[in-house]
Design a protein around this motif. Structure first.
Motif, mmCIF file in Angstrom:
data_model
loop_
_atom_site.group_PDB
_atom_site.id
_atom_site.type_symbol
_atom_site.label_atom_id
_atom_site.label_comp_id
_atom_site.label_asym_id
_atom_site.label_seq_id
_atom_site.Cartn_x
_atom_site.Cartn_y
_atom_site.Cartn_z
ATOM 1 N N ARG A 64 0.825 -1.215 0.000
ATOM 2 C CA ARG A 64 0.000 0.000 0.000
ATOM 3 C C ARG A 64 0.860 1.266 0.000
ATOM 4 N NH1 ARG A 64 -2.390 2.299 4.945
ATOM 5 N NH2 ARG A 64 -3.874 3.918 4.372
ATOM 6 N N HIS A 65 2.074 1.179 0.574
ATOM 7 C CA HIS A 65 2.912 2.368 0.691
ATOM 8 C C HIS A 65 4.137 2.341 -0.221
ATOM 9 C CE1 HIS A 65 0.605 3.823 4.112
ATOM 10 N NE2 HIS A 65 0.699 2.629 4.658
ATOM 11 N N ILE A 66 4.478 1.159 -0.720
ATOM 12 C CA ILE A 66 5.693 1.057 -1.535
ATOM 13 C C ILE A 66 5.539 1.811 -2.855
ATOM 14 C CG2 ILE A 66 6.994 -0.558 -2.958
ATOM 15 C CD1 ILE A 66 7.981 -0.533 -0.201
ATOM 16 N N THR A 67 4.419 1.640 -3.530
ATOM 17 C CA THR A 67 4.228 2.278 -4.830
ATOM 18 C C THR A 67 4.275 3.803 -4.743
ATOM 19 O OG1 THR A 67 2.951 0.384 -5.634
ATOM 20 C CG2 THR A 67 2.707 2.468 -6.813
ATOM 21 N N PRO A 68 3.541 4.459 -3.821
ATOM 22 C CA PRO A 68 3.669 5.921 -3.726
ATOM 23 C C PRO A 68 5.062 6.367 -3.285
ATOM 24 C CG PRO A 68 2.238 5.069 -1.994
ATOM 25 C CD PRO A 68 2.457 3.954 -2.940
ATOM 26 N N GLN A 69 5.767 5.530 -2.531
ATOM 27 C CA GLN A 69 7.137 5.914 -2.147
ATOM 28 C C GLN A 69 8.047 5.937 -3.370
ATOM 29 O OE1 GLN A 69 8.281 5.469 1.665
ATOM 30 N NE2 GLN A 69 10.314 4.646 1.363
ATOM 31 N N ARG A 70 7.858 4.989 -4.253
ATOM 32 C CA ARG A 70 8.628 5.004 -5.507
ATOM 33 C C ARG A 70 8.335 6.273 -6.297
ATOM 34 N NH1 ARG A 70 6.613 0.850 -9.888
ATOM 35 N NH2 ARG A 70 4.882 2.323 -9.677
ATOM 36 N N GLU A 71 7.068 6.670 -6.358
ATOM 37 C CA GLU A 71 6.708 7.887 -7.077
ATOM 38 C C GLU A 71 7.292 9.126 -6.405
ATOM 39 O OE1 GLU A 71 5.339 7.789 -9.980
ATOM 40 O OE2 GLU A 71 5.286 5.605 -9.805
ATOM 41 N N ALA A 72 7.339 9.128 -5.065
ATOM 42 C CA ALA A 72 7.914 10.260 -4.349
ATOM 43 C C ALA A 72 9.393 10.420 -4.673
ATOM 44 C CB ALA A 72 7.714 10.084 -2.844
ATOM 45 N N LEU A 73 10.124 9.312 -4.686
ATOM 46 C CA LEU A 73 11.549 9.370 -5.010
ATOM 47 C C LEU A 73 11.765 9.789 -6.456
ATOM 48 C CD1 LEU A 73 12.801 6.176 -3.125
ATOM 49 C CD2 LEU A 73 13.105 8.563 -2.457
#
Length: 329
Positions: free
Chosen positions: A199-208
């Motif tokens: 749930r949090h990995i995908t948006p973290q990739r987008e943030a980076l």
């Protein structure tokens, strides 16, 4: 969560022109000594009432930024705001007694002269970077600190997902090994843990990726910082793909376990059906001869019982032959 009386400043550094760090205390912050340094890094407890009051009244940040840093529910993101960045990143919960998949949040305000990081629960990656600063192993620009934190968060996330992958391998081996009785109740829980991290990995990739894409234009990140951020984003992409693979494997494992359970039930029902077919003629005959009415054949013969038992045994043999002929057994 209501603000508490926690220690507001977990640690802090002021950096001079040469980038050399000087540890800061909360009194230094309150007395305005940050102005004596070229830049500073403050790691605050988000639940501290003092820290929250300082952010609203004395940090120099606008109210929207402070509210974004203090809000309860967040998702990983990186957004340009004025001359700085609002950054939310997550890492595995490695605190004692905690579930590793219950990811901890690190919120950041990254400006040219000030880096503020906030957490509600301990984040080991921040402590890792603190040690690097104390040992003089990394540059102390804001961009370098953010890149180092992102790199350490990715390192720890990578370790956790590798453990998830090994756990999936173990479940797969146990499911395929007939000597091992896998507790099928662990598979739904394992899948829940995977989904919680996903749930949090995908948006973290987008943030980076956002930091990599826009960071160079802001002037906050050097080419070296962007290289580290790009590497962290690439690794996060790989982790996203790995997590998706683990999720699919967990679904397949659950389906195989469910199918195996269904097949085992069917085998047991089949055995019961065969036994019922074998004993059906016997039950019919014994029920028929068990009625309490006159005229039962053989009631006066001493060999009638032996004859009946032999006939019933023959019926069992004939039933087995018929089932075998039909390839039911």
């Amino acid at each position: 969560m209501e603000p508490g009386n926690n220690e507001p400043l977990l640690f802090g550094f002021g950096f001079d022109e040469a980038g050399l760090p000087t540890p800061l205390t909360w009194d230094d912050v309150l007395e305005g000594k940050l102005a004596a340094f070229k830049r500073a890094w403050l790691h605050l407890d988000r639940q501290s009432a003092q820290a929250q009051g300082w952010l609203y009244r004395k940090s120099g940040l606008d109210r929207v930024t402070v509210q974004a840093l203090l809000q309860e529910e967040t998702r990983p993101r990186a957004a340009r705001h004025g001359h700085g960045y609002l950054i939310n990143l997550r890492g595995p919960n490695l605190n004692e007694g905690a579930d590793v998949e219950d990811l901890v949040t690190l919120r950041m305000w990254a400006g040219e002269n000030l880096l503020i990081t906030l957490r509600a629960r301990p984040v080991r990656s921040a402590s890792d970077v603190r040690k690097l600063v104390e040992d003089g192993d990394i540059p102390t620009s804001t961009g370098a600190l953010v890149a180092s934190i992102a790199d350490r968060l990715t390192d720890r996330m990578e370790t956790v997902l590798d453990e998830f992958d090994d756990e999936a391998d173990r479940y797969e081996d146990e499911l395929l090994d007939p000597r091992v009785n896998l507790d099928r109740s662990v598979l739904p829980e394992f899948r829940r843990r995977i989904l919680q991290v996903r749930r949090h990995i995908t948006p973290q990739r987008e943030a980076l990726n956002t930091l990599v894409r826009d960071g160079g234009q802001s002037g906050l990140f050097s080419d070296t910082d962007l290289l580290y951020l790009r590497e962290a984003a690439d690794r996060m992409t790989r982790l996203t793909e790995l997590l998706e693979t683990i999720r699919e494997r967990s679904s397949v494992l659950y389906e195989e376990a469910a199918q195996e359970g269904t097949e085992e039930t069917n085998r047991r029902l089949f055995v019961l059906a065969i036994l019922s077919a074998i004993f059906l003629p016997i039950s019919f005959v014994t029920g028929l001869f068990g009625v309490n009415l006159g005229g039962i054949p053989g009631s006066g013969s001493p060999v009638a019982f032996i004859t009946l038992v032999a006939a019933l045994a023959a019926s069992v043999v004939v039933t087995l032959v018929l089932l075998r002929w039909q390839r039911w057994i």
